[in-house]
Design a protein around this motif. Sequence first.
Motif, PDB file in Angstrom:
ATOM      1  N   LYS A   1       0.803  -1.216   0.000  1.00  0.00           N
ATOM      2  CA  LYS A   1       0.000   0.000   0.000  1.00  0.00           C
ATOM      3  C   LYS A   1       0.846   1.282   0.000  1.00  0.00           C
ATOM      4  CE  LYS A   1      -3.835  -2.045   2.593  1.00  0.00           C
ATOM      5  NZ  LYS A   1      -4.540  -2.002   3.882  1.00  0.00           N
ATOM      6  N   GLY A   2       2.167   1.144   0.157  1.00  0.00           N
ATOM      7  CA  GLY A   2       3.020   2.328   0.223  1.00  0.00           C
ATOM      8  C   GLY A   2       2.914   3.044   1.554  1.00  0.00           C
ATOM      9  N   ILE A   3       2.702   2.281   2.613  1.00  0.00           N
ATOM     10  CA  ILE A   3       2.537   2.835   3.960  1.00  0.00           C
ATOM     11  C   ILE A   3       3.686   2.329   4.828  1.00  0.00           C
ATOM     12  CG2 ILE A   3       1.063   2.854   6.017  1.00  0.00           C
ATOM     13  CD1 ILE A   3      -1.310   2.331   4.178  1.00  0.00           C
ATOM     14  N   ALA A   4       4.122   3.171   5.759  1.00  0.00           N
ATOM     15  CA  ALA A   4       5.114   2.746   6.745  1.00  0.00           C
ATOM     16  C   ALA A   4       4.564   3.044   8.133  1.00  0.00           C
ATOM     17  CB  ALA A   4       6.430   3.479   6.535  1.00  0.00           C
ATOM     18  N   ASP A   5       4.833   2.163   9.071  1.00  0.00           N
ATOM     19  CA  ASP A   5       4.476   2.418  10.467  1.00  0.00           C
ATOM     20  C   ASP A   5       5.530   3.334  11.058  1.00  0.00           C
ATOM     21  OD1 ASP A   5       2.142   0.904  10.586  1.00  0.00           O
ATOM     22  OD2 ASP A   5       3.221  -0.937  11.057  1.00  0.00           O
ATOM     23  N   ALA A   6       5.096   4.306  11.821  1.00  0.00           N
ATOM     24  CA  ALA A   6       6.024   5.256  12.421  1.00  0.00           C
ATOM     25  C   ALA A   6       5.549   5.621  13.819  1.00  0.00           C
ATOM     26  CB  ALA A   6       6.126   6.509  11.559  1.00  0.00           C
ATOM     27  N   THR A   7       6.497   5.999  14.655  1.00  0.00           N
ATOM     28  CA  THR A   7       6.190   6.468  15.994  1.00  0.00           C
ATOM     29  C   THR A   7       6.636   7.907  16.096  1.00  0.00           C
ATOM     30  OG1 THR A   7       6.612   4.243  16.833  1.00  0.00           O
ATOM     31  CG2 THR A   7       6.519   6.015  18.456  1.00  0.00           C
ATOM     32  N   VAL A   8       5.730   8.771  16.542  1.00  0.00           N
ATOM     33  CA  VAL A   8       6.060  10.179  16.712  1.00  0.00           C
ATOM     34  C   VAL A   8       5.998  10.492  18.209  1.00  0.00           C
ATOM     35  CG1 VAL A   8       3.701  10.983  16.274  1.00  0.00           C
ATOM     36  CG2 VAL A   8       5.583  12.552  15.985  1.00  0.00           C
ATOM     37  N   TYR A   9       7.098  11.025  18.716  1.00  0.00           N
ATOM     38  CA  TYR A   9       7.204  11.392  20.121  1.00  0.00           C
ATOM     39  C   TYR A   9       6.966  12.888  20.243  1.00  0.00           C
ATOM     40  CZ  TYR A   9       9.468   6.843  20.353  1.00  0.00           C
ATOM     41  OH  TYR A   9       9.733   5.505  20.249  1.00  0.00           O
ATOM     42  N   SER A  10       6.069  13.270  21.141  1.00  0.00           N
ATOM     43  CA  SER A  10       5.765  14.681  21.345  1.00  0.00           C
ATOM     44  C   SER A  10       5.467  14.919  22.811  1.00  0.00           C
ATOM     45  CB  SER A  10       4.578  15.105  20.486  1.00  0.00           C
ATOM     46  OG  SER A  10       3.423  14.382  20.862  1.00  0.00           O
TER      47      SER A  10
ATOM     48  N   ARG B   1      -0.399  16.137   8.740  1.00  0.00           N
ATOM     49  CA  ARG B   1       0.654  17.006   8.221  1.00  0.00           C
ATOM     50  C   ARG B   1       2.032  16.360   8.378  1.00  0.00           C
ATOM     51  NH1 ARG B   1      -0.606  22.458  11.050  1.00  0.00           N
ATOM     52  NH2 ARG B   1       1.617  22.785  10.668  1.00  0.00           N
ATOM     53  N   ILE B   2       2.258  15.712   9.502  1.00  0.00           N
ATOM     54  CA  ILE B   2       3.534  15.010   9.718  1.00  0.00           C
ATOM     55  C   ILE B   2       3.672  13.883   8.701  1.00  0.00           C
ATOM     56  CG2 ILE B   2       4.791  13.518  11.323  1.00  0.00           C
ATOM     57  CD1 ILE B   2       3.584  15.275  13.597  1.00  0.00           C
ATOM     58  N   SER B   3       2.598  13.126   8.499  1.00  0.00           N
ATOM     59  CA  SER B   3       2.615  12.032   7.525  1.00  0.00           C
ATOM     60  C   SER B   3       2.907  12.566   6.129  1.00  0.00           C
ATOM     61  CB  SER B   3       1.283  11.291   7.547  1.00  0.00           C
ATOM     62  OG  SER B   3       1.253  10.310   6.540  1.00  0.00           O
ATOM     63  N   ALA B   4       2.226  13.631   5.739  1.00  0.00           N
ATOM     64  CA  ALA B   4       2.417  14.199   4.393  1.00  0.00           C
ATOM     65  C   ALA B   4       3.829  14.746   4.212  1.00  0.00           C
ATOM     66  CB  ALA B   4       1.392  15.304   4.150  1.00  0.00           C
ATOM     67  N   THR B   5       4.417  15.260   5.264  1.00  0.00           N
ATOM     68  CA  THR B   5       5.766  15.831   5.180  1.00  0.00           C
ATOM     69  C   THR B   5       6.846  14.753   5.117  1.00  0.00           C
ATOM     70  OG1 THR B   5       5.035  17.772   6.423  1.00  0.00           O
ATOM     71  CG2 THR B   5       7.415  17.377   6.317  1.00  0.00           C
TER      72      THR B   5
ATOM     73  N   VAL C   1      10.850   8.992   3.184  1.00  0.00           N
ATOM     74  CA  VAL C   1      11.176   7.580   3.373  1.00  0.00           C
ATOM     75  C   VAL C   1      10.646   6.723   2.224  1.00  0.00           C
ATOM     76  CG1 VAL C   1      11.388   7.702   5.885  1.00  0.00           C
ATOM     77  CG2 VAL C   1       9.162   7.208   4.869  1.00  0.00           C
ATOM     78  N   GLY C   2      10.200   7.381   1.138  1.00  0.00           N
ATOM     79  CA  GLY C   2       9.758   6.666  -0.055  1.00  0.00           C
ATOM     80  C   GLY C   2       8.413   5.985   0.082  1.00  0.00           C
ATOM     81  N   LYS C   3       7.514   6.553   0.886  1.00  0.00           N
ATOM     82  CA  LYS C   3       6.177   5.974   1.075  1.00  0.00           C
ATOM     83  C   LYS C   3       5.115   6.998   0.716  1.00  0.00           C
ATOM     84  CE  LYS C   3       7.761   2.125   2.724  1.00  0.00           C
ATOM     85  NZ  LYS C   3       7.624   0.893   2.017  1.00  0.00           N
ATOM     86  N   ARG C   4       3.884   6.517   0.532  1.00  0.00           N
ATOM     87  CA  ARG C   4       2.765   7.422   0.244  1.00  0.00           C
ATOM     88  C   ARG C   4       2.214   8.061   1.515  1.00  0.00           C
ATOM     89  NH1 ARG C   4      -1.229   4.001  -3.028  1.00  0.00           N
ATOM     90  NH2 ARG C   4       0.334   2.401  -3.141  1.00  0.00           N
ATOM     91  N   SER C   5       2.222   7.286   2.609  1.00  0.00           N
ATOM     92  CA  SER C   5       1.748   7.832   3.880  1.00  0.00           C
ATOM     93  C   SER C   5       2.380   7.077   5.042  1.00  0.00           C
ATOM     94  CB  SER C   5       0.224   7.775   3.976  1.00  0.00           C
ATOM     95  OG  SER C   5      -0.205   6.442   4.092  1.00  0.00           O
ATOM     96  N   LEU C   6       2.221   7.638   6.222  1.00  0.00           N
ATOM     97  CA  LEU C   6       2.744   7.021   7.437  1.00  0.00           C
ATOM     98  C   LEU C   6       1.576   6.680   8.358  1.00  0.00           C
ATOM     99  CD1 LEU C   6       5.756   9.384   8.249  1.00  0.00           C
ATOM    100  CD2 LEU C   6       5.818   7.173   7.088  1.00  0.00           C
ATOM    101  N   ASN C   7       1.638   5.524   8.948  1.00  0.00           N
ATOM    102  CA  ASN C   7       0.673   5.105   9.954  1.00  0.00           C
ATOM    103  C   ASN C   7       1.287   5.473  11.305  1.00  0.00           C
ATOM    104  OD1 ASN C   7      -1.423   3.895  11.273  1.00  0.00           O
ATOM    105  ND2 ASN C   7      -0.807   1.807  10.773  1.00  0.00           N
ATOM    106  N   LEU C   8       0.862   6.602  11.882  1.00  0.00           N
ATOM    107  CA  LEU C   8       1.526   7.167  13.053  1.00  0.00           C
ATOM    108  C   LEU C   8       0.948   6.665  14.369  1.00  0.00           C
ATOM    109  CD1 LEU C   8       1.863  10.892  11.931  1.00  0.00           C
ATOM    110  CD2 LEU C   8       3.658   9.166  12.010  1.00  0.00           C
ATOM    111  N   THR C   9       1.857   6.377  15.294  1.00  0.00           N
ATOM    112  CA  THR C   9       1.511   6.103  16.679  1.00  0.00           C
ATOM    113  C   THR C   9       2.122   7.219  17.493  1.00  0.00           C
ATOM    114  OG1 THR C   9       1.583   3.722  16.277  1.00  0.00           O
ATOM    115  CG2 THR C   9       1.702   4.451  18.566  1.00  0.00           C
TER     116      THR C   9
END
Length: 181
Positions: A105-114, A125-129, A134-142
């Motif tokens: 699907k062109g998705i990567a799992d990612a973890t965002v610390y805030s 916005r973070i996913s789109a940026t 990383v060469g993906k269409r979107s990020l699946n953020l945790t």
Amino acid sequence: MSDNTIIAKRYATALFQLGQEQSKLDVIETELRALRVIFKGNKGLVQFLKHPRLTVDEKKQLLNDSLKDFSKETLHTLMLLIDRHREEIMIDMIDHFILKMNDLKGIADATVYSVNELSDVEKQRISATFAPKVGKRSLNLTNVIDTSIIGGIRLRVGNRIFDGSVSGKLSRIERQLVSQK
């Protein structure tokens, strides 16, 4: 790479190929994501399934009763793992299958610390940026709350880290000052 990881990848690949042939990839992915939540929420479940006093038939019956609405492909794979006494690789197999689906699907799992919980708009916005970086269409953020970063965000995608946190900037400044002496 351990033997269990290699074996888990093989089972995941076989289930992925079967899902493609049967046009059931999305169904299997949904089932495996639900199963992963169950396994991660009940740490002792895999140990329970490995218990020597439970017969193979009892283990299969337990899974059949609990997962009766699951597809035959998913259930058959789980039964194979039980038949071959590979209960300990179930979570790894699920993770590898989900990775294959994400790649498709062109998705990567990612973890965002805030410091604070991020809103859905901020996550988008973070996913789109960062997805193109990383060469993906979107990020699946945790989102993980981490007050030690002081401000900003730190993003982890696989083994890549993008550090835009205040604490990260301060430690880079400190390294520069120390190296100039």
